[in-house]
Motif scaffolding. Structure first.
Motif, mmCIF file in Angstrom:
data_model
loop_
_atom_site.group_PDB
_atom_site.id
_atom_site.type_symbol
_atom_site.label_atom_id
_atom_site.label_comp_id
_atom_site.label_asym_id
_atom_site.label_seq_id
_atom_site.Cartn_x
_atom_site.Cartn_y
_atom_site.Cartn_z
ATOM 1 N N GLU A 3 44.732 -2.453 24.756
ATOM 2 C CA GLU A 3 45.259 -1.903 26.221
ATOM 3 C C GLU A 3 44.605 -0.326 26.251
ATOM 4 O OE1 GLU A 3 49.263 -1.592 25.741
ATOM 5 O OE2 GLU A 3 49.735 -3.490 26.463
ATOM 6 N N HIS A 44 41.685 0.251 25.628
ATOM 7 C CA HIS A 44 40.080 0.049 26.107
ATOM 8 C C HIS A 44 40.046 -0.756 27.249
ATOM 9 C CE1 HIS A 44 39.409 0.464 21.725
ATOM 10 N NE2 HIS A 44 38.203 0.728 21.929
ATOM 11 N N GLY A 45 41.294 -0.596 28.207
ATOM 12 C CA GLY A 45 41.377 -1.375 29.259
ATOM 13 C C GLY A 45 41.358 -2.877 29.406
ATOM 14 N N GLU A 54 42.560 -6.921 27.760
ATOM 15 C CA GLU A 54 43.872 -7.722 27.643
ATOM 16 C C GLU A 54 43.626 -8.444 26.495
ATOM 17 O OE1 GLU A 54 46.019 -10.837 30.252
ATOM 18 O OE2 GLU A 54 44.213 -10.451 30.957
#
Length: 350
Positions: A325, A327-328, A330
């Motif tokens: 999360e 690192h953006g 999923e």
């Protein structure tokens, strides 16, 4: 105009004033006929006051009846321990401010009930986590204490080989204890966002191969096949290499923990549209559908039978989710009972 409470009050007052005006006109005509000015003035004043009071009572009733229902519903909601949401009869769409207030309170009560249920569940899971962590801390501590006490009591009677074996076992339990404490510390820092990733571009395929090589000996001892399959056209990713390595290690350790001897663990790295996907697949017992949504919860540990009974608090997946999360990205999980589990991490390419 008549959709609002202000409009309704204005309409009622308008009717009152029109009625009073009509009465005054009729009284004026009567005055001209009978010339009983004083009596008619008195009757007109009394009638006007009585009619105004009646109109005020009607307006007050109109205002207070729904407010009283709302107040009684609030009291019942409080008396019930906020355990059941309030069900109010309101117009759809809301016709006035009281309707909107009732709808807002009903929605708020539903959210309160839902949040209290979630808090109760989290509290129960927290208690289970504390019990698991306490057990996991106590087990290596007791073993380490036992071996060290044995060394102290029987140091003269033990051979050098036996002393070395006892020390190795004590060191192993000490390492296990240190890893558990470190996991708790790391998860706390990640949830508090005290750690920020150091972003750089690196080839994810090479990292996957290195980590697989690191676990090759441990997999061989457990009679597991550990394989890395990386696409040659996979682009590098932008991420913190140390954090992503931690994620991959956690996923492989989790797969090894729940895969029986003779099973297979495969690490795949491949492009997926505009992202890069890292997959860790195992041929273990799998996870039931009712447990899949909770596997990343820090308070939850899936019971996957004899292979999962290793005294691990199950913090690795919670740590992995927090890192992804940050690192953006999923992290997803798919599983089928009896066939295995697949964890998928998607990251942004460089």
């Amino acid at each position: 105009m008549f959709r609002t409470l202000y409009g309704k009050l204005a309409a009622v007052l308008m009717v009152v004033f029109i009625t009073i005006g009509a009465m005054m006109i009729l009284a004026s005509q009567k005055m001209l006929e009978t010339q009983r000015l004083l009596e008619l003035a008195t009757d007109l004043i009394i009638g006007t006051v009585a009619f105004s009071l009646l109109a005020a009572l009607i307006v007050f009733r109109l205002l207070t009846i729904r407010l009283r229902i709302l107040s009684e519903s609030i009291d019942a909601f409080r008396a019930g321990g906020f355990s059941h949401p309030v069900q109010l009869m309101s117009s759809e769409p809301p016709l006035d401010e009281i309707d909107r207030l009732s709808a807002a309170f009903q929605e708020m009560s539903e959210r309160i009930v839902t949040q209290l249920a979630q808090l109760s569940q989290v509290d129960q899971q927290r208690r289970e986590l504390l019990a698991n962590v306490s057990h996991d801390l106590r087990t290596p501590l007791a073993s380490m204490q036992g071996y060290l006490e044995m060394l102290l009591i029987r140091s003269d009677a033990l051979s050098a080989e036996e002393r070395d074996r006892y020390l190795q076992v004590a060191a192993k339990h000490c390492e296990r204890l240190g890893k558990l404490v470190q996991d708790l510390f790391d998860l706390t820092k990640l949830e508090a966002r005290e750690v920020q990733p150091q972003i750089e571009a690196f080839p994810l395929a090479e990292l996957a191969q290195d980590v697989v090589q690191k676990f090759a000996l441990a997999a061989q001892k457990r009679e597991l096949a550990l394989i890395a399959r990386c696409r040659a056209d996979c682009p590098p990713v932008r991420a913190d290499i140390g954090m992503i390595e931690r994620v991959l290690e956690n996923l492989i350790e989790n797969a090894m923990r729940y895969t029986p001897a003779g099973g297979e663990i495969c690490v795949d790295v491949a492009p997926a549209g505009e992202r890069v996907e890292l997959k860790v697949r195992d041929t273990g017992k799998g996870i039931g559908d009712d447990e899949l949504q909770d596997v990343f919860n820090r308070y939850y540990r899936v019971d996957r039978g004899e292979f999962g009974n290793t005294g691990n608090a199950g913090l690795g997946l919670a740590i992995s989710r927090r890192i992804v999360e940050l690192h953006g990205g999923e992290i997803r999980v798919e599983s089928e009972l009896g066939r295995g589990t697949t964890f998928t991490v998607d990251l942004a390419p460089a």
